[in-house]
Design a protein around this motif. Structure first.
Motif, PDB file in Angstrom:
ATOM      1  N   GLN A 218     -10.149   5.449   0.173  1.00 41.54           N
ATOM      2  CA  GLN A 218      -9.983   4.034   0.447  1.00 41.54           C
ATOM      3  C   GLN A 218      -8.786   3.686   1.061  1.00 41.54           C
ATOM      4  N   ASP A 219      -7.501   4.128   0.623  1.00 46.73           N
ATOM      5  CA  ASP A 219      -6.195   3.922   0.776  1.00 46.73           C
ATOM      6  C   ASP A 219      -6.257   4.392   2.514  1.00 46.73           C
ATOM      7  N   ARG A 220      -6.786   5.559   2.926  1.00 47.33           N
ATOM      8  CA  ARG A 220      -6.819   6.108   4.176  1.00 47.33           C
ATOM      9  C   ARG A 220      -7.779   5.293   5.056  1.00 47.33           C
ATOM     10  N   GLN A 221      -8.739   4.541   4.659  1.00 45.51           N
ATOM     11  CA  GLN A 221      -9.817   3.722   5.336  1.00 45.51           C
ATOM     12  C   GLN A 221      -9.231   2.479   5.690  1.00 45.51           C
ATOM     13  N   VAL A 222      -8.264   1.945   4.627  1.00 45.45           N
ATOM     14  CA  VAL A 222      -7.412   0.683   5.020  1.00 45.45           C
ATOM     15  C   VAL A 222      -6.412   1.052   6.112  1.00 45.45           C
ATOM     16  N   LEU A 223      -5.677   1.982   5.948  1.00 44.49           N
ATOM     17  CA  LEU A 223      -4.645   2.405   7.021  1.00 44.49           C
ATOM     18  C   LEU A 223      -5.469   2.615   8.429  1.00 44.49           C
ATOM     19  N   ARG A 224      -6.432   3.265   8.606  1.00 40.70           N
ATOM     20  CA  ARG A 224      -7.277   3.415   9.763  1.00 40.70           C
ATOM     21  C   ARG A 224      -7.705   2.168  10.262  1.00 40.70           C
ATOM     22  N   SER A 225      -8.164   1.391   9.618  1.00 41.39           N
ATOM     23  CA  SER A 225      -8.695  -0.163   9.933  1.00 41.39           C
ATOM     24  C   SER A 225      -7.677  -0.994  10.226  1.00 41.39           C
TER      25      SER A 225
ATOM     26  N   LEU B  70       0.765  -1.061  -0.094  1.00 35.72           N
ATOM     27  CA  LEU B  70       0.036   0.035   0.105  1.00 35.72           C
ATOM     28  C   LEU B  70       0.813   1.308   0.129  1.00 35.72           C
ATOM     29  N   ALA B  71       1.931   1.315   0.819  1.00 41.68           N
ATOM     30  CA  ALA B  71       2.820   2.512   1.021  1.00 41.68           C
ATOM     31  C   ALA B  71       3.525   2.671  -0.477  1.00 41.68           C
ATOM     32  N   ALA B  72       4.115   1.603  -1.055  1.00 42.36           N
ATOM     33  CA  ALA B  72       4.671   1.649  -2.437  1.00 42.36           C
ATOM     34  C   ALA B  72       3.717   2.110  -3.397  1.00 42.36           C
TER      35      ALA B  72
ATOM     36  N   ARG C  44       4.061  17.895   3.120  1.00 42.22           N
ATOM     37  CA  ARG C  44       4.999  18.626   2.504  1.00 42.22           C
ATOM     38  C   ARG C  44       4.330  18.806   0.991  1.00 42.22           C
ATOM     39  N   GLY C  45       3.438  18.157   0.817  1.00 37.21           N
ATOM     40  CA  GLY C  45       2.887  18.356  -0.681  1.00 37.21           C
ATOM     41  C   GLY C  45       3.473  17.350  -1.632  1.00 37.21           C
ATOM     42  N   TRP C  46       4.090  16.386  -1.076  1.00 35.92           N
ATOM     43  CA  TRP C  46       4.747  15.491  -1.980  1.00 35.92           C
ATOM     44  C   TRP C  46       3.683  14.442  -2.518  1.00 35.92           C
ATOM     45  N   ILE C  47       2.589  14.212  -1.633  1.00 37.67           N
ATOM     46  CA  ILE C  47       1.445  13.228  -1.984  1.00 37.67           C
ATOM     47  C   ILE C  47       0.198  13.999  -1.798  1.00 37.67           C
ATOM     48  N   THR C  48      -0.718  13.732  -2.606  1.00 34.60           N
ATOM     49  CA  THR C  48      -1.911  14.410  -2.732  1.00 34.60           C
ATOM     50  C   THR C  48      -3.100  13.561  -2.107  1.00 34.60           C
TER      51      THR C  48
ATOM     52  N   ASP D  44       4.219   7.350   9.176  1.00 32.62           N
ATOM     53  CA  ASP D  44       5.009   8.488   9.571  1.00 32.62           C
ATOM     54  C   ASP D  44       5.485   9.335   8.318  1.00 32.62           C
ATOM     55  N   ARG D  45       6.307   8.547   7.472  1.00 34.55           N
ATOM     56  CA  ARG D  45       6.650   8.997   6.386  1.00 34.55           C
ATOM     57  C   ARG D  45       5.800   9.451   5.216  1.00 34.55           C
ATOM     58  N   LEU D  46       4.725   8.655   5.055  1.00 34.81           N
ATOM     59  CA  LEU D  46       3.660   9.091   4.376  1.00 34.81           C
ATOM     60  C   LEU D  46       2.976  10.293   4.641  1.00 34.81           C
ATOM     61  N   LEU D  47       2.781  10.347   5.965  1.00 33.62           N
ATOM     62  CA  LEU D  47       1.988  11.510   6.792  1.00 33.62           C
ATOM     63  C   LEU D  47       2.984  13.032   6.356  1.00 33.62           C
ATOM     64  N   HIS D  48       4.286  12.694   6.372  1.00 36.98           N
ATOM     65  CA  HIS D  48       5.315  13.755   6.324  1.00 36.98           C
ATOM     66  C   HIS D  48       5.134  14.157   4.744  1.00 36.98           C
TER      67      HIS D  48
END
Length: 66
Positions: A28-35, A15-17, A59-63, A51-55
């Motif tokens: 849906q990705d956020r829901q998977v992480l939450r669950s 998922l992270a990759a 920073r605006g690298w991931i929308t 934590d790296r994804l949230l960072h």
């Protein structure tokens, strides 16, 4: 290495990759992480990956998509 499988059947590392490669995280990705966090105690490595994804989101690298 990540071994936790998300409810959708993919591992957290997959998922992270996928999110890093696309530069977008869907609701849906956020829901998977939450669950994942609600249903089991994640390892330190899994927490660091999230934590790296949230960072990257801050920073605006991931929308974030709706």
């Amino acid at each position: 290495m990540f071994t936790s499988t998300t409810p959708s059947g993919i591992t957290l590392s997959e998922l992270a990759a996928r999110v890093w490669h696309s530069g977008k995280i869907s609701s849906q990705d956020r829901q998977v992480l939450r669950s994942l966090f609600l249903n089991h105690l994640p390892s330190e490595e899994e927490i660091a990956a999230v934590d790296r994804l949230l960072h990257a989101i801050r920073r605006g690298w991931i929308t974030m998509l709706e």
